[in-house]
Design a protein around this motif. Sequence first.
Motif, PDB file in Angstrom:
ATOM      1  N   LEU A 168      80.599  39.773  14.604  1.00  0.00           N
ATOM      2  CA  LEU A 168      80.576  39.552  16.040  1.00  0.00           C
ATOM      3  C   LEU A 168      81.882  38.960  16.553  1.00  0.00           C
ATOM      4  O   LEU A 168      82.010  38.619  17.709  1.00  0.00           O
ATOM      5  N   GLY A 169      82.812  38.782  15.647  1.00  0.00           N
ATOM      6  CA  GLY A 169      84.161  38.496  16.064  1.00  0.00           C
ATOM      7  C   GLY A 169      84.467  37.067  16.440  1.00  0.00           C
ATOM      8  O   GLY A 169      85.242  36.811  17.353  1.00  0.00           O
ATOM      9  N   LEU A 170      83.911  36.101  15.757  1.00  0.00           N
ATOM     10  CA  LEU A 170      84.301  34.709  16.028  1.00  0.00           C
ATOM     11  C   LEU A 170      85.615  34.413  15.317  1.00  0.00           C
ATOM     12  O   LEU A 170      85.954  35.048  14.333  1.00  0.00           O
ATOM     13  N   PRO A 171      86.353  33.435  15.799  1.00  0.00           N
ATOM     14  CA  PRO A 171      87.658  33.172  15.190  1.00  0.00           C
ATOM     15  C   PRO A 171      87.556  32.774  13.716  1.00  0.00           C
ATOM     16  O   PRO A 171      88.557  32.804  13.021  1.00  0.00           O
ATOM     17  N   LYS A 172      86.384  32.415  13.268  1.00  0.00           N
ATOM     18  CA  LYS A 172      86.194  32.035  11.859  1.00  0.00           C
ATOM     19  C   LYS A 172      86.783  33.091  10.927  1.00  0.00           C
ATOM     20  O   LYS A 172      87.361  32.798   9.885  1.00  0.00           O
ATOM     21  N   CYS A 173      86.585  34.365  11.337  1.00  0.00           N
ATOM     22  CA  CYS A 173      87.031  35.430  10.455  1.00  0.00           C
ATOM     23  C   CYS A 173      88.506  35.720  10.706  1.00  0.00           C
ATOM     24  O   CYS A 173      88.894  36.076  11.812  1.00  0.00           O
ATOM     25  N   PRO A 174      89.321  35.574   9.716  1.00  0.00           N
ATOM     26  CA  PRO A 174      90.758  35.732   9.943  1.00  0.00           C
ATOM     27  C   PRO A 174      91.133  37.157  10.328  1.00  0.00           C
ATOM     28  O   PRO A 174      92.174  37.367  10.932  1.00  0.00           O
TER      29      PRO A 174
END
Lengths: 835, 635
Positions: free
Chosen positions: A671-677
């Motif tokens: 879902l595209g949260l900044p957590k994922c680099p």
Amino acid sequence: MTRECSLLLPRVCAALADPRQPGSDDTCLEKLLDWFRDLTQFDPTVNLLQDNPCLMEFIASMLALPEPSASILSFTLRLAGILAASENRFQHLQQEKLLVRLFGRDGPLNSAVWEDASVRSGWVEGVHSMMHHQPALHFLCNGGGIDVIFTLQGDPSLFVASAASQLLVHMLTLSVESETTKPLSTKDCDWPACAQMIIKRIEDSLQSSSASHIEQSLKLLTSLFGSCRATWTEVLWLGIAKQIESFLTEETVQAQHMLANLLLNMAWSPVFCDTEGSFWALVTSALEHLTPVQAGPLAVGILRLYKCPQDVRIQALTVLLQPMDCILRAASQPLEYAGLLDESVSDPVTVENLLSSKSSCASLLCQTLAHLEELLSLIRLPVDLPYTSLLRFLMTILQFCNGFLSPASPLGSTISRILINCFRVQRSALDVLAALSERKGCDTLIGSLFDVLLAYLESPNTSPTVLKKTFQATSKWLVRLQELSCSNSQWQQTEKILQDVFLVLQKRLCSPCWEVRDSSLEFLTVLIKCLRDQDEFRQSLLSSEVPRLTENLLEDPESYVRASAVTAVGHLAFITYFAPESPVIGNQYNKENTVAKLQEILSTDPEGFPRRAVISIFTKWLRQGCTGQLEDTEKFVSRVIQTVEHDLDWEVRLGGLELVEVFCSQTICQLGLPKCPYAPVSSAVTSSIHQNESLQIFCRAKLFSFLFRSLCDCDKPVGQRACDILLGLRGNFYPISTLKDSQGTEDSPAGHGIAWLQRTLRQGSLAQNFPTDGGNGVDFQDPESMMLALGTIDLEELHDELNKSSDHVEKSPQSLLQDILATVGTIEENEADCY
Amino acid sequence: FFQYCLSGHPTLPCNVLKFKSTTIMLDCGLDMTSTLNFLPLPLVQSPRLSKLPGWVLKDGSTFLDKELKECSGHVFVDSVPEFCLPETELLDLSTVDVILISNYHCMMALPYITEYTGFTGTVYATEPTVQIGRLLMEELVNSIERVPKAQSASMWKNKEVQRLLPAPLKDAVEVSMWRKCYTMPEVNAALSKIQLVGYSQKIELFGAVQVTPLSSGYALGSSNWIIQSHYEKVSYVSGSSLLTTHPQPMDQASLKNSDVLILTGLTQIPTANPDGMVGEFCSNLAMTVRNGGNVLVPCYPSGVIYDLLECLYQYIDSAGLSNVPFYFISPVANSSLEFSQIFAEWLCHNKQTKVYLPEPPFPHAELIQTNKLKHYPSIHGDFSNDFKQPCVVFTGHPSLRFGDVVHFMELWGKSSLNTVIFTGNAENQPNISVIHHTLLFQPLHVVCPEQYTQPPPTQSHRTDLMIDCQPPPMSYRRAEVLTLPYKRRYEKIEIMPELADSLVPLEIKPGISLATVSAVLHTKDNKHVLQLPPKPPQPAASKKRKRVSDDVPECKPLKPLLSGSIPVDQFVQTLEKHGFSDVKVEDTAKGHIVLLQEAETLIQIEEDSTHIICDNDEPLRVKLRDLVLKFLQKF
């Protein structure tokens, strides 16, 4: 030292010195010594002694006892040693003559308690602890202590003997390093007095005719050269080299077996390995004169060295490979390494004799094989082994062992007779074979190698443990085979071998022996892991009966087998259901059935192993994205966690948390949260919507109730993991700056519930009071509440609490002192101590 | 000591031992491998078999095409199967006194011996051996008799013709001696000559030897035999096993100190690790059934099948085979399964204890109760109604030439899904390792079939599978007579108490006393007794009634016995004292010659004799004799 401790200490000392008290627990005494060691380590002053006069009083009162208990006396000796480790305290203790009375001629040394090994051990340890300064050194040397230590090297208690030897090494090093004014050289060796005494004793005993004295000195030298790499060791060595050399050639003294270790330790020391000539000549002589069994460890040690003359290396290799040579000759195999072995160094006849004797054959071969495995396990070998011959050697041994080889020579038939059905040799040879698969250069023999391996896999005479090793070796070589056939396009050979392997695997999967079924399944799993990308492998596997038989084993009566079957079926799914162009195989299990079957095992299997296997396979599937679209995955995860939530096995619950973790990070990532680099940068608006969306997914999947309940799990690792996951989630949903203050949230109804949750978590009683029906105002499926919970509950505090070791209260010195008092029964106010 | 070797087959032994005055036959195994040369006997008409082409000689002659048929490149005799009997010409078998049977497989030739040769002796065997042996014979007779075959081939047996045949028919031995199967009346007659014995029971044969059966651990009631006299002990080790299965364990201790050890009835199969083989059996069975195939296990109706059923009992549930039917088809299936449960005293300790529990010793009872194992006398009748596939069938005969097994071979042979598992050597078959174990008892001499002295033909490098002992074993082959390398030296003689009472021993050396005995040696039933001699005939009280007793020899007064040696030097001195002046002594190889030149007399002194040779001078001889006697002890 805390005030409480210094208050307790006098009473502890009094209790320990009281001969009427029952002996104290040994572990308590050890802990007490550890504590003193910590206290004194960085504090050389006499403060400890001055502030706690009870310590010296304790030592004095122990010395005054006519018949002290051995364990307390031993404790006293070690305590005094620890205290005397600094020069200041040493002098302070000496003022009262305590050390002389403890360690001198008139101390325990000449009393009846000396008979007790613990007292002697305490004495040696005490001396060792104080041996950090010259006064201690002189105190001991002048008081005749050296003699005592030398005598103790032959102590009937091995602990005492070994400690005495270590002590001498320590003293020698200390003396040379602290008392020498100018560097020692071979020409002018002016040893300090104490070192002189020790060296003299070593030289004397080496020249004596007593085997035990020689042995003790060799041990001492071995550990000296092993621990001290200073240049003066060479000076010492030059004085004794001749004598030691003579041990190799003279039959009168049985000291050869000690020499391999000594020389090996020296070879690792830069002082010796850099020298030209004499040292390496001695090593050569040792390789020549020691028996093959004695020389083996020396040879393998030398082969591991990078700094070693080439000729010595070849000699070591000769010693190591002599049995290989002999076996290959016995089997009339062509020798392909002419010129590699240096025949002058080792006599093949000796090895032949050893191999033709029933008592020594198997042990020599096993030793050689273990050494080869050790060498092969090194990533970089300083020496090139003849891999082709090595492989031929292993194949020959394996064929001797199953009686498949008809040797032409008389030696061959003798060896064959000895080795038939020798499981020990089979196992070692298969280990080396597995290790050898990583090395290049044996590819020409690969066809015949598989003949041997298949014969082992097929033979009913192969014992279960040997079979397991055969599987291991086979899987490694199948991988190698696949690499080869990629490069030389010999698909037909590979295909034939794979077919044969699956044919025999079918039979083994039906074995009445569960160990065999189990290792067959493990083998299958390993194969799928390594080879699932290869078309020939997939085709051979799917056209065999193996997949169907594997699924049958999900209902095996043995739980280990069920667990292995679960893992195998889970991996099998990667090439059946989850593969892009999955060829459907006609049997009762399709994708849905398999998932349902594994679910059933997870919820109903009475044993833990199969359930653990299921949860870890589910996690694996999830990680690899095999569980379908997000929506399906949500349902799947939700179902799984509701099953494992109540599992009695904590590892299953932990596995459930792992699944949750993977699911969370995947969802957030998708879902595209900044957590994922790797996720595209999204605007604040979409981010917040997505936050909501993923939060809603988590709530719908009932993740939070599982996570919060797990925080209070009775098994700590589960709680820790849940806490880590929650912290991670919070990190995603709350940037650091926006964390809410827990104060003032109780106004809303949700806030009430969360406050209750916070309190209950602190008490650690959530598991007992878990709100099943939304009672207490906590709704674990309400995104808003959960967002609030993540923001308000002090997860860091929980995290720290969970990470404290369970004995953090009991580990303090104060508690230790109280324990000692409690066990001796003199403390009344502490009756309710939890111990 | 003679051994006549009537069979060359190591696992089907038949030997005759002549020992003292007795003639003992050890086992009478029937070599049924001869039947492999015959076409199978199908239970129902088999189009495949009946359409086989006749065999044509190389020169095109077809006179044998009725007798010989060709199938897959092999030639078979189209006739009732025949068996190769033990050698009957080597000695007159009517002189055999007793036959000792070691196990039920080694008695299958019994009717041929007892009913065809004029045998009048006794057969000894244990009860299970007889009962199960009867079952095996019954099954054999039944399976051959129920498929009568009109044709009987004999032309091919002609020596001239046989030479022209392809192998293995060409090399078959003694085909003229091959016989058709015996009949049930002959079986009954043969079995009626058996006397039952128990383990360790001592049986006297004519007072000369004593025979004792010992447990051999191989099958129910199987035995090894000890044949011993007072001074000699021969151990006969036939099918023996050291494995712990259902029978009583092998009695090894009693085999110690044998003078001769005869070893037979053992295989040299190298891969007989029993756990591995049972695993192999189960794995293959399960794999076949799971793939939808049937499993055929050709077997005898007793023995190994009990162990296999027991293994399967533990295995089938765990392997998910509970729904697969197991059929045991044999005319004697029922009796075999029931017999096995009642021979408690012959079972291993573990099973014996079960007799006291409310469960039968063998678990096949439970398999039957739960309907997992069903047994039928033949494929006709109930079986054909119950038959369900896939299934596992145990049936005979293992030769695949007759019995119900032929039917299943025809039925299932074409599909590669089905499996035949031969179990002959699978589990309990006695193995050569027994030999190595037995040799630890250090017998003086070992006698064995020649096969045991070489590695098995298929694995010539497995020297670990041959007998290797010192002195090397004596090997035998069919139709050979061995003189056993043991000489009898002593015989035990009893002495009557009255006679013993009258003896007066005289100590001639410290610890050694001698006494002369005058007695009558009485020998009857191979027992020797020394009795008091009859009183010298009384002066006849009445001359009229004087009768010479014929059987008792007249006793003459005895001369005293002499002992000791003559010291030549002292003897010469004595001669000189008595006036012989010209004494000369010559040394000879055996002693001395003393020459009295003047008197022209020789005195020859040897170790065990002294002769005085003089020319008709009796006074001189007597004088010299007395001088000699002075040096000797008399008693």
